[in-house]
Design a protein around this motif. Structure first.
Motif, short mmCIF file in Angstrom:
data_model
loop_
_atom_site.label_atom_id
_atom_site.label_comp_id
_atom_site.label_asym_id
_atom_site.label_seq_id
_atom_site.Cartn_x
_atom_site.Cartn_y
_atom_site.Cartn_z
N LEU A 112 42.71 44.35 40.30
CA LEU A 112 41.30 44.34 40.80
C LEU A 112 41.12 42.93 41.11
O LEU A 112 39.85 42.74 41.74
CB LEU A 112 40.18 44.72 39.32
N THR A 125 39.95 40.35 39.66
CA THR A 125 38.88 39.79 39.43
C THR A 125 38.47 38.44 39.27
O THR A 125 37.26 37.71 39.31
CB THR A 125 38.56 40.20 37.66
N LYS A 135 42.41 40.88 47.55
CA LYS A 135 42.92 39.64 47.15
C LYS A 135 43.98 39.18 48.01
O LYS A 135 44.15 38.03 48.51
CB LYS A 135 43.45 39.36 45.63
N GLN A 179 47.43 53.82 43.98
CA GLN A 179 47.31 53.84 42.45
C GLN A 179 46.01 54.10 42.05
O GLN A 179 45.01 53.57 42.26
CB GLN A 179 47.99 52.74 41.88
P1 UTP Z 1 47.26 40.36 38.09
O1 UTP Z 1 47.43 40.28 36.52
O2 UTP Z 1 47.24 39.52 38.83
O3 UTP Z 1 45.86 41.17 38.21
O4 UTP Z 1 48.25 41.64 38.60
P2 UTP Z 1 44.88 41.38 39.08
O5 UTP Z 1 44.05 42.58 39.08
O6 UTP Z 1 45.55 41.33 40.65
O7 UTP Z 1 44.07 40.12 39.27
P3 UTP Z 1 42.99 39.40 38.25
O8 UTP Z 1 43.74 38.87 37.08
O9 UTP Z 1 41.81 40.51 37.76
O10 UTP Z 1 42.30 38.19 38.98
C1 UTP Z 1 49.49 41.31 39.01
C2 UTP Z 1 50.14 41.95 40.01
O11 UTP Z 1 50.04 43.46 39.69
C3 UTP Z 1 49.26 44.26 40.70
C4 UTP Z 1 48.30 43.19 40.94
O12 UTP Z 1 47.81 43.60 42.29
C5 UTP Z 1 48.98 42.11 41.19
O13 UTP Z 1 49.85 41.91 42.36
N1 UTP Z 1 48.62 45.20 39.87
C6 UTP Z 1 48.13 45.01 38.69
C7 UTP Z 1 48.82 46.54 40.26
O14 UTP Z 1 49.28 46.76 41.31
N2 UTP Z 1 48.04 47.68 39.63
C8 UTP Z 1 47.56 47.47 38.39
O15 UTP Z 1 47.16 48.42 37.42
C9 UTP Z 1 47.48 46.17 37.72
#
Ligand code: UTP
Length: 290
Positions: free
Chosen positions: A14, A16, A27, A105
Motif C-alpha cells: 500500500l 502508506t 511507490k 495480488q
Molecule cells: P512494505 O513493508 O514496504 O510495505 O512491503 P508497503 O505497503 O510497500 O509500504 P508501507 O510500509 O505501507 O509504506 C515490502 C514489499 O512487499 C511488497 C511491497 O510492495 C514492498 O515491495 N508487498 C507487501 C506486496 O507486494 N504485497 C503485500 O501484500 C505486502
C-alpha cells in the motif's frame, strides 16, 4: 537448473509511508532523479542475466504496467522530432529479449502471499525476488549478480543481508547462523521484526532473495505473522528446516527508499553521480547556507 532466469517484483504493497504521494501512484514509480525505482530494480535483474520480469501488482499500480509497455505515440513523436537519445531511453525500458509478466495480488495479504502469487509464472525453478524500494548501488557487480554467483556455487536459497544497528532489529527480518566463508553464513534462525534482545545477530534481511521453488508449497500453509501479514520471513524459516539457506552480506550501498529519509538520501547521492547534474547540484548544495 544452474542459472536464475526469472525475477519476481512484489509491488502490491500500500505504500502508506508515502501518502498522499502514493494514493494514486505506485511507490515504485517514484523517481530517484529521473528514473523510477522499479526501473532501477529491473535493470539490476537484467544485468544479472535475468530475462523474465514478474511483477506482482495491486490496485494503484497500473502505471507500472504502462511503464513497461510499448509507448507507440511517444516513440512516434520522439522519432518525428529526431530526439534519438530520448527515443533510445524510452525503448530501453524493456531491452530486447526481456519479457514482462504482470499478476494481480487482489488483497495486500503480505510479502509472502505476494511471492506465492508468482507460482504459476515461476514454475519449478529457482528464482530471484527483488524489492524495488531497497535501492542498492555498487560500483562492481550489482547485488543480484553477486547473489546469482553465490547461488551458482551453492545451489541453495540465498538471502541478501546487511549489518544494522541492533536498536533497529524490529524493522527487519533478522538472521543468525555460522559463517561459511567471507560474506556468507548459513541461516539457522530467521525472525521477522524481533525486539533487539530477541534478534539472532545484527544481520538484517534487505530486499534481495534467491529462492528455490520449494518455498511455494510452504507459503501455501504459512499463517499470518507479524503485522497480521503472511510473511516471507516465516516461509523461509520453514524452508530452512528442509533445505540449506544462506545469508549473503552483499557489497554495495543500500538506500531504504520505502522511507522518506532513505528516499532523500538516494536522491541526493544519485544526483551527485548524475552525468548532467552532478556539478550544478554540488554547487547548489555548497551554496545552501545551513
Ligand atoms: P512494505 O513493508 O514496504 O510495505 O512491503 P508497503 O505497503 O510497500 O509500504 P508501507 O510500509 O505501507 O509504506 C515490502 C514489499 O512487499 C511488497 C511491497 O510492495 C514492498 O515491495 N508487498 C507487501 C506486496 O507486494 N504485497 C503485500 O501484500 C505486502
Amino acid at each position: 537448473m544452474t542459472t536464475i532466469r526469472k525475477a519476481v517484483f512484489p509491488v502490491a504493497g500500500l505504500g502508506t509511508r508515502f501518502l498522499p504521494a502514493t494514493k494514486a501512484v505506485a511507490k515504485e514509480m517514484l523517481a530517484i532523479v529521473d528514473k523510477p525505482l522499479i526501473q532501477y530494480a529491473a535493470e539490476e535483474a537484467e544485468q544479472a542475466g535475468i530475462d523474465t520480469l514478474i511483477f506482482i501488482v495491486g490496485r494503484t499500480k497500473n502505471s507500472i504496467i504502462d511503464h513497461f509497455d510499448k509507448a507507440y505515440e511517444l516513440e512516434n513523436e520522439l522519432a518525428l522530432r529526431n530526439k534519438d537519445a530520448l527515443l533510445k531511453i524510452v525503448k530501453d525500458t524493456v531491452p530486447e529479449g526481456v519479457n514482462c509478466v504482470f499478476i494481480r495480488q487482489s488483497e495486500a495479504l503480505g510479502l509472502g502471499h505476494a511471492v506465492l502469487c508468482a507460482e504459476a509464472a515461476v514454475g519449478n525453478e529457482p528464482f530471484a525476488v527483488i524489492l524495488p524500494d531497497d535501492l542498492i548501488y555498487n560500483d562492481g557487480d550489482n547485488c543480484m549478480q553477486q547473489m546469482v554467483d553465490v547461488y551458482s556455487k551453492h545451489k541453495a536459497s540465498v538471502i541478501g543481508t546487511q549489518t544494522v544497528d541492533m536498536s533497529e532489529s524490529d524493522k527487519y527480518g533478522m538472521v543468525g547462523g555460522p559463517k561459511v566463508e567471507d560474506r556468507l553464513s548459513m541461516v539457522d534462525e530467521i525472525i521477522e521484526k524481533p525486539a533487539p534482545a530477541e534478534a539472532p545477530s545484527d544481520q538484517a534481511v534487505v530486499g534481495r532473495y534467491i529462492l528455490t521453488p520449494a518455498i511455494f508449497d510452504i507459503l501455501k500453509t504459512t499463517e499470518r505473522g507479524a503485522g497480521g501479514e503472511i510473511q516471507l520471513t516465516d516461509g523461509i524459516a520453514a524452508l530452512r528446516k528442509s533445505e540449506e539457506v544462506f545469508a549473503y552480506s552483499f557489497e554495495g550501498m543500500r538506500y531504504d527508499c520505502g522511507s522518506k529519509i532513505g528516499y532523500l538520501q538516494a536522491t541526493v547521492e544519485f544526483a551527485l553521480k548524475h552525468d548532467e547534474l552532478a556539478d550544478e547540484f554540488k554547487n547548489y548544495l555548497q551554496a545552501l547556507d545551513m
